[in-house]
Design a protein around this motif. Structure first.
Motif: not given
Length: 161
Positions: A88-89, A92, A95
């Motif tokens: 997830e990190r 992030s 992106e």
């Protein structure tokens, strides 16, 4: 002898040599220059991927695989540092990073940035160059690197990836 841990990021040879020739504004049809650049890159890969005797643990990251599966390659990097991988990190952060955002930060007159537009003004000339480059690369570059890259995968020490 002190031995080191290393991460080696490398790129597929044909793309690397093509990029190097373009960066230095060299003639892509000059087979002598292609051979010279191939020899230099082959020596570099031989040193780091095959003949390496100075690392205890080495993690190989191939640029093409990094682009294709960033999660798997970053997981390898995290394992190298005995760190937990956080998908997830990474997503992030990914992106917030893009080629377009990087280009926005580059000054127009930066001499280290290759402007592809002049070459593409004549699409047929560009297509001919690209076709000729494919012939040169498949006959000169690919055969000399296949063995090096194959040996590098077989020679990985335990604990390396």
């Amino acid at each position: 002898m002190e031995r080191w841990r290393a991460i080696s990021l490398y790129r597929e040879p044909v793309a690397t040599i093509y990029s190097q020739l373009r960066y230095h504004v060299e003639d892509l049809d000059d087979t002598d220059r292609v051979a010279h650049c191939s020899t230099l890159y082959e020596h570099h890969l031989q040193k780091w991927l095959v003949e390496d005797s100075f690392t205890d643990q080495k993690t190989l990251i191939r640029y093409g695989r990094l682009k294709a599966d960033i999660d798997a390659e970053f997981a390898k990097i995290c394992r190298h540092f005995s760190a937990d991988f956080d998908a997830e990190r990474l997503a992030s952060i990914a992106e917030k990073v893009s080629k377009q955002r990087a280009n926005e930060r580059v000054e127009e007159d930066d001499p280290k940035v290759i402007n592809m537009k002049p070459m593409r003004n004549d699409e047929s000339a560009f297509a001919r160059k690209k076709g000729r480059w494919s012939e040169i690369s498949s006959s000169m570059i690919v055969p000399r690197f296949e063995r090096t890259l194959e040996i590098s995968q077989r020679n990985l020490r335990p604990g390396s990836s």
